[in-house]
Scaffold this active site. Structure first.
Site, PDB file in Angstrom:
ATOM      1  N   SER A 169       0.827  -1.203   0.000  1.00 37.75           N
ATOM      2  CA  SER A 169       0.000   0.000   0.000  1.00 37.75           C
ATOM      3  C   SER A 169       0.873   1.270   0.000  1.00 37.75           C
ATOM      4  CB  SER A 169      -0.973  -0.036   1.181  1.00 37.75           C
ATOM      5  OG  SER A 169      -2.028   0.866   1.005  1.00 37.75           O
ATOM      6  N   ASP A 297      -9.471  -4.122  -6.105  1.00 35.90           N
ATOM      7  CA  ASP A 297      -8.993  -3.374  -4.937  1.00 35.90           C
ATOM      8  C   ASP A 297      -9.804  -2.089  -4.777  1.00 35.90           C
ATOM      9  OD1 ASP A 297      -7.478  -1.764  -3.104  1.00 35.90           O
ATOM     10  OD2 ASP A 297      -5.662  -2.853  -3.633  1.00 35.90           O
ATOM     11  N   HIS A 326      -8.206  -5.119  -0.842  1.00 35.91           N
ATOM     12  CA  HIS A 326      -6.999  -4.375  -0.490  1.00 35.91           C
ATOM     13  C   HIS A 326      -6.290  -5.087   0.657  1.00 35.91           C
ATOM     14  CE1 HIS A 326      -4.313  -0.948  -0.530  1.00 35.91           C
ATOM     15  NE2 HIS A 326      -4.404  -0.880   0.787  1.00 35.91           N
TER      16      HIS A 326
END
Length: 382
Positions: A169, A297, A326
């Site tokens: 991320s 995502d 995610h």
């Protein structure tokens, strides 16, 4: 000999496709999402965040004093200094926005790499993973100074070892920006980016749509909580800071408006997001890079992936799974409570790079075999 083909459930592109695909036999098996949990991207994302079992790990913490008198914390596996030879490959882990060495996805990757004989260290951003904050500055998607010092420090500690990195991320965004900035001079021997938002303008836009508001508020709550512990450092700081807005932010954007964009010299939050995105860095990456994304995502939208630049870069490979949410990837043999689906693939890729380096006596990016050596940062053991 013909190139092995990945299962049709994956999107696999990149200038390094022919170069790296033979080492990724894991892709020949179809992507098998866990029933029910993985049927909805939000359920999968939330399930992985709250219910994935984190492996037990004993850490040894090392705090590094940075050049601007701040502090970042490195968490090493306790005892590895005695157990591993000095030339064991080193894996640096970069968690997401509010994550640290407690994150289950980081611990799963750590254990898998450690079982292969790798030395592993988690980089906790300022204030994350209980990392100390002693100056009025945290971290951001734009600031690469701490990461540069950490990589330099790790390389100096283990000059006979290759150093690799994996980021998730925000950590993935920082890692790709670092690879692009350092380009031909990058001291890392390989890298993997997972669930990289790539385009922070699109990511910000996504946060304000439908159920994604839940993520926005939850992450903002984590940022607020972290900031309030250290708000006294910002007393009477003046300038364009809006400390009350940061302390009471209901969204990531509000937090970034009150604190982040001011700390790092941006005129607006939009300018901050635009200048901190890693999509534009891909074309400059000279280090072997594997990017793994999920098509569904909700936080790092698939439309933000710089596919054309990845196709044209001979050092990059992109794998997109049909599902995963995610940081979810509740799929494969270890689902639902075990390690995320990409972990075996990541280790296969890194092992391939390390094996090739060992056979040739050189790093992928430095044919002469000369390691980049940088001065180690001053550090304190705690």
């Amino acid at each position: 000999m013909s190139l092995p083909q990945p299962d049709s459930s994956f999107e696999v592109i990149g200038g390094a496709r022919d170069r790296f695909l033979p080492s990724l036999g894991y892709l020949s098996r179809p992507y098998t999402p866990y029933p029910y949990i993985a049927s909805n991207r939000h359920v999968e994302t939330i399930f992985a965040s709250f219910f994935r079992s984190p492996p037990k790990v004993r850490y040894r913490r090392q705090c590094i004093r940075t050049k601007d008198d701040g502090v970042v914390a490195l968490d090493w596996v306790s005892g590895d200094d005695r157990l591993l030879p000095p030339d064991s490959p080193v894996l640096l882990l970069l968690p997401g926005l509010t994550g640290g060495s407690e994150a289950s996805y980081a611990r799963h990757m750590l254990v898998r790499a450690r079982n292969k004989g790798w030395r592993v260290v988690v980089f906790n951003n300022r204030g994350c993973g209980s990392s100390p904050v002693i100056t009025p500055q945290f971290y951001s998607a734009s600031f690469l100074g701490d990461l540069c010092e950490v990589v330099s420090h790790v390389n100096a500690l283990y000059p006979d070892a290759n150093v690799y990195a994996v980021g998730w991320s925000l950590g993935a965004n920082l890692l790709v920006r670092y690879l692009g900035q350092e380009s031909h001079n990058c001291p890392l021997s390989g890298a993997v980016a997972l669930c990289n938002p790539f385009n922070l303008v699109l990511t910000d836009d996504n946060f304000h749509k439908g159920f994604n508001n839940v993520y926005d508020k939850a992450i903002a709550k984590g940022l607020r909580k972290n900031f309030k512990k250290h708000a006294f450092l910002f007393e009477d700081i003046g300038g364009e800071y809006n400390i009350e807005l940061a302390k009471n932010a209901k969204s990531i954007r509000e937090y970034d408006e009150g604190l982040t964009r001011v700390s790092f010299g941006f005129k607006s939050v939009d300018e901050y997001y635009s200048n901190s995105s890693s999509a534009d860095s891909i074309k400059h990456v000279q280090t072997p890079l594997l990017c793994i994304q999920a098509a569904n995502d909700p936080i790092a939208p698939s439309r933000g992936i710089p596919r054309e630049d990845i196709k044209e870069n001979p050092n990059c490979l992109l794998i997109v799974t049909p599902k995963g949410g995610h940081l979810g990837w509740v799929a494969g043999g270890h689902a639902p409570f075990g390690s995320p689906w990409p972990d075996p693939l990541v280790i296969d890729f890194l092992q391939h790079l390390e094996s090739a380096s060992a056979k040739s006596g050189t790093s992928w990016l430095n044919p002469q075999g000369d390691r980049q050596s940088k001065e180690a940062s001053h550090h304190l053991e705690v």
